[in-house]
Scaffold this active site. Structure first.
Site, mmCIF file in Angstrom:
data_model
loop_
_atom_site.group_PDB
_atom_site.id
_atom_site.type_symbol
_atom_site.label_atom_id
_atom_site.label_comp_id
_atom_site.label_asym_id
_atom_site.label_seq_id
_atom_site.Cartn_x
_atom_site.Cartn_y
_atom_site.Cartn_z
ATOM 1 N N ASP A 52 1.105 -0.877 0.186
ATOM 2 C CA ASP A 52 -0.115 -0.011 0.050
ATOM 3 C C ASP A 52 1.042 1.077 -0.212
ATOM 4 O OD1 ASP A 52 0.950 -0.048 2.350
ATOM 5 O OD2 ASP A 52 -1.407 -0.329 3.497
ATOM 6 N N SER A 53 1.988 0.523 -0.170
ATOM 7 C CA SER A 53 3.038 2.186 -0.535
ATOM 8 C C SER A 53 2.751 2.425 -1.784
ATOM 9 C CB SER A 53 5.122 1.779 0.117
ATOM 10 O OG SER A 53 4.320 0.236 -0.789
ATOM 11 N N ASP A 91 -1.089 -5.606 0.090
ATOM 12 C CA ASP A 91 -1.092 -4.790 1.324
ATOM 13 C C ASP A 91 -2.690 -5.123 1.324
ATOM 14 O OD1 ASP A 91 0.517 -4.904 3.266
ATOM 15 O OD2 ASP A 91 0.900 -2.760 1.831
ATOM 16 N N LYS A 121 -1.058 -9.268 2.683
ATOM 17 C CA LYS A 121 -0.740 -9.053 4.019
ATOM 18 C C LYS A 121 -1.588 -8.071 4.428
ATOM 19 C CE LYS A 121 2.887 -6.025 3.776
ATOM 20 N NZ LYS A 121 2.595 -4.848 4.179
ATOM 21 N N GLU A 123 -1.737 -5.046 8.883
ATOM 22 C CA GLU A 123 -0.775 -5.199 9.728
ATOM 23 C C GLU A 123 -1.615 -5.244 11.118
ATOM 24 O OE1 GLU A 123 -0.487 -0.892 8.912
ATOM 25 O OE2 GLU A 123 0.745 -1.387 6.686
ATOM 26 N N GLU A 190 8.866 -4.129 10.743
ATOM 27 C CA GLU A 190 9.391 -2.916 10.365
ATOM 28 C C GLU A 190 10.582 -1.754 10.860
ATOM 29 O OE1 GLU A 190 6.932 -1.145 7.303
ATOM 30 O OE2 GLU A 190 8.433 0.793 7.035
HETATM 31 O O1 KIV Z 1 3.236 -0.951 1.415
HETATM 32 C C1 KIV Z 1 4.811 -1.644 1.977
HETATM 33 O O2 KIV Z 1 6.167 -1.085 1.090
HETATM 34 C C2 KIV Z 1 5.111 -2.025 2.900
HETATM 35 C C3 KIV Z 1 6.770 -2.568 2.964
HETATM 36 C C4 KIV Z 1 7.591 -0.681 3.300
HETATM 37 C C5 KIV Z 1 6.872 -3.551 4.017
HETATM 38 O O3 KIV Z 1 4.336 -2.795 3.523
#
Ligand code: KIV
Length: 272
Positions: A52-53, A91, A121, A123, A190
């Site tokens: 989600d980055s 994510d 994934k 959090e 992280e």
């Molecule tokens: O969204 C992302 O890129 C991440 C990484 C920083 C692990 O969760």
């Protein structure tokens, strides 16, 4: 140090556990589009994270919070079309799994069905345990994410190193054991102290992948545009830039502008 690498035609969640068992470190990078994912997969990266980055590096938002499930599915399906070998993890974006386990499952199913991804994934630790269990019960592999969890940035207030205090470190260790116990296939850690990350990696049999978590873990992940130096404003200590694409692209594009203005492009051989 070089370690004998077993050839994996397709990386699966089982291959990752295998890698941890044999001491082969796991390489993981983000990707958000077809062209980049093709390069990342072709270069032999084991796991591709549609993170989600994307909210930051693709859409220019300040945080990861605004990205939607539809947008994540769009990015994930572009990546999936490019990938032949890597395991693709996607994510679950903010707001699609925290409120109740049924919604979490619906969100995960949409990602799997509409993008063709291999896993998701999310959090958090004990506060999202029921959501994770629900998703796992449907046969969807889940990767956990502990330490600095960017979707909670407004709770933390800063992007500084997490779990430096004993209480938070103990909670993180408990959460990692819980994620393993309920059946997650891996954990991202992280921005936490390297010593703590190593302790966590040694205490679980599932792979632990770090970002800003030292080299005592089972693998590393970086955000691709940062790693290739396409971005240049974000400079945390843990980031190694392998290229300076920002500079190279700026030079190339300025040259193109000059060539167009000077009628140097296209040349005689570049036309029909
Ligand atoms: O969204 C992302 O890129 C991440 C990484 C920083 C692990 O969760």
């Amino acid at each position: 140090m070089s370690i004998a690498k077993k050839e994996y035609k397709r990386v699966t969640t089982k291959s990752l556990v295998d890698m941890k068992r044999t001491g082969e470190k796991i390489s993981m990078l983000t990707a958000y589009d077809y062209t980049m994912a093709k390069i990342v997969d072709g270069a032999g990266v084991d796991v591709i994270l549609v993170g989600d980055s994307a909210s930051n590096v693709m859409a220019g938002h300040e945080t990861t919070l605004p990205i939607t499930l539809d947008q994540m599915i769009y990015h994930a399906s572009s990546v999936i079309r490019a990938v032949n070998r890597a395991l693709v993890v996607v994510d679950l974006p903010f707001g699609t799994y925290q409120s109740d386990p049924k919604e979490a499952l619906r969100s995960a199913i949409r990602i799997m069905k509409e993008s063709g991804a291999h896993s998701v994934k999310l959090e958090g630790g004990k506060e999202v345990k029921e959501s994770i269990k629900r998703i796992l019960n449907a046969g969807i592999p889940v990767m956990g994410h502990l330490g600095l969890t960017p979707q909670s940035i407004y709770k933390f207030g800063t992007y500084t190193v997490r779990a430096k205090e004993e209480q938070e470190a103990e909670q993180l260790k408990e959460d990692a054991l819980m994620l393993e116990k309920i059946g997650c296939f891996g954990i991202i850690l992280e921005k936490i102290p390297a010593e703590l990350a190593k302790e966590v990696a040694d205490s679980v049999s599932i792979p632990v992948i770090g970002i800003g978590a030292g080299n005592g873990v089972d693998g590393q992940v970086l955000v691709l545009p940062d790693m290739i130096g396409m971005t240049h404003e974000f400079n945390p200590r843990f980031l190694r830039r392998y290229m300076n694409l920002y500079e190279d692209m700026t030079k190339a594009i300025s040259q193109y502008v000059t060539d167009v203005k000077n009628v140097d492009f296209p040349s005689d051989t570049e036309q029909y």
